[in-house]
Design an enzyme around this catalytic site. Structure first.
Site, PDB file in Angstrom:
ATOM      1  N   GLU A  70     -11.243  -0.934  -3.632  1.00  0.00           N
ATOM      2  CA  GLU A  70     -10.511  -0.333  -2.522  1.00  0.00           C
ATOM      3  C   GLU A  70      -9.315   0.451  -3.050  1.00  0.00           C
ATOM      4  O   GLU A  70      -9.078   0.511  -4.258  1.00  0.00           O
ATOM      5  CB  GLU A  70     -10.038  -1.408  -1.541  1.00  0.00           C
ATOM      6  N   ASP A 103       0.831  -1.216   0.000  1.00  0.00           N
ATOM      7  CA  ASP A 103       0.000   0.000   0.000  1.00  0.00           C
ATOM      8  C   ASP A 103       0.864   1.263   0.000  1.00  0.00           C
ATOM      9  O   ASP A 103       0.655   2.185   0.793  1.00  0.00           O
ATOM     10  CB  ASP A 103      -0.940   0.023   1.216  1.00  0.00           C
TER      11      ASP A 103
END
Length: 328
Positions: free
Chosen positions: A207, A26
């Site tokens: 997401e 991420d």
């Protein structure tokens, strides 16, 4: 042995090896207004927020990593510290992140919610981070991956959230205007839910949104499906003059815009961000694995590494990410 693919960095003829930073999922790289670069990402222990800073993009690779916040020993913000993002907003630094509750007999580690930290000083690596609390949404449910962007004098928050009224769907993408960096000013609008075949492999997930405004459009990339080789990047787009809080303003690409390349040996690319190099060249920042099959629980696997590569723009003004570049 891990081999490394080299991406040309036009700053003085240097090179950027890939993987760029190991065991950091991420990932986000942001270039501050003063030209300094900052890096943050999820750490495999899921227990802290770390930042790196450097005067050059390549310098981030070997920069010291500073822990700016650690999880709570009990209660909220006690586990699953995921996907931090660093943003400079109106003269202050903010970190958005997701967290569950600390493990105990009564805690729910999967009660994932979004939280915000604030730093009023010029150097985010120094002490002084203050908790501003949870980003409250009308539905109190699993929510994560908050990102923010400003457009036409308004600041927005985009995030992923589970809606219990949508059975069979894990998370959709929502957008709202902000009153301040931790408070919604408007009702959230659902921009996208996982409905296409490639968005629902193993898990029905949208997401990891991230915005970029170019060529008369507002683009939001996002990641879809499970976290294995099926993980990929989708794209939403709206005209820059449109009402961004009207779901009808947004169009979704019917196919992924960035996906696994078995030929290149890069699997499950996603949860991307954007930055630029020292010459202003657009760069895609993302994580991926170097193999297809994950053994055991994916959450216990640290092999999602940060990668960086340049991207261009198609004739119609949409981003052209190409394919993941090989590590060799």
């Amino acid at each position: 042995m891990m081999t490394q693919q080299v991406v040309t960095d036009n700053n003085g003829g240097g090179v950027l090896p890939n993987p760029f930073i190991l065991e950091r999922a991420d990932p986000q790289i942001t270039r501050h207004v003063d030209g300094r670069y900052y890096f943050t990402a999820t750490v495999p222990s899921y227990d802290r927020i770390v930042l790196r800073g450097a005067d050059s993009l390549e310098g981030l690779r070997d920069a010291a990593e500073t822990t700016v916040w650690v999880r709570h020993p009990e209660g909220a913000m006690g586990s699953h510290i995921w996907a931090p993002e660093l943003h400079w907003i109106d003269g202050a630094w903010y970190v958005y992140f997701a967290a569950g509750e600390a493990e105990s007999a009564t805690a729910d580690v999967w009660r994932i919610r979004m939280y915000v930290l604030e730093h009023r000083g010029p150097d985010p690596l120094s002490g002084g981070w203050v908790e501003k609390g949870q980003v409250r949404t009308p539905i109190d449910s699993f929510s994560l991956d908050a990102t923010t962007f400003a457009h036409r004098g308004r600041r927005y928050l985009c995030w992923a959230q589970h809606n219990p009224a949508l059975p069979g769907t894990n998370t959709s993408l929502y957008l709202a205007e902000l009153a301040d960096p931790w408070t919604l000013a408007t009702e959230p609008v659902e921009l996208s839910r996982p409905e296409l075949d490639w968005e629902t492999v193993r898990f029905a997930v949208n997401e990891g949104p991230y915005a970029i405004v170019r060529n008369g459009k507002v683009f939001i990339t996002y990641s879809a499906a499970g976290t294995g080789a099926e993980y990929c990047v989708g794209l939403l787009s709206a005209d820059e003059d449109a009402d961004l809080l009207d779901a009808a303003s947004w169009a979704k690409s019917p196919v992924p815009v960035f996906a696994t390349s078995a030929e290149a040996g890069v699997f499950g690319p996603g949860h991307n961000a954007f930055t630029v190099d020292e010459d202003g060249r657009d760069l895609l920042v993302f994580h991926a694995r170097a193999y297809a099959e994950i053994e055991g629980d994916p959450l216990d696997n640290p092999d999602r590494h940060c990668r960086v590569q340049p991207f261009g723009w198609a004739e119609d003004g949409t981003p052209d990410f190409g394919r993941p570049l090989p590590e060799n």
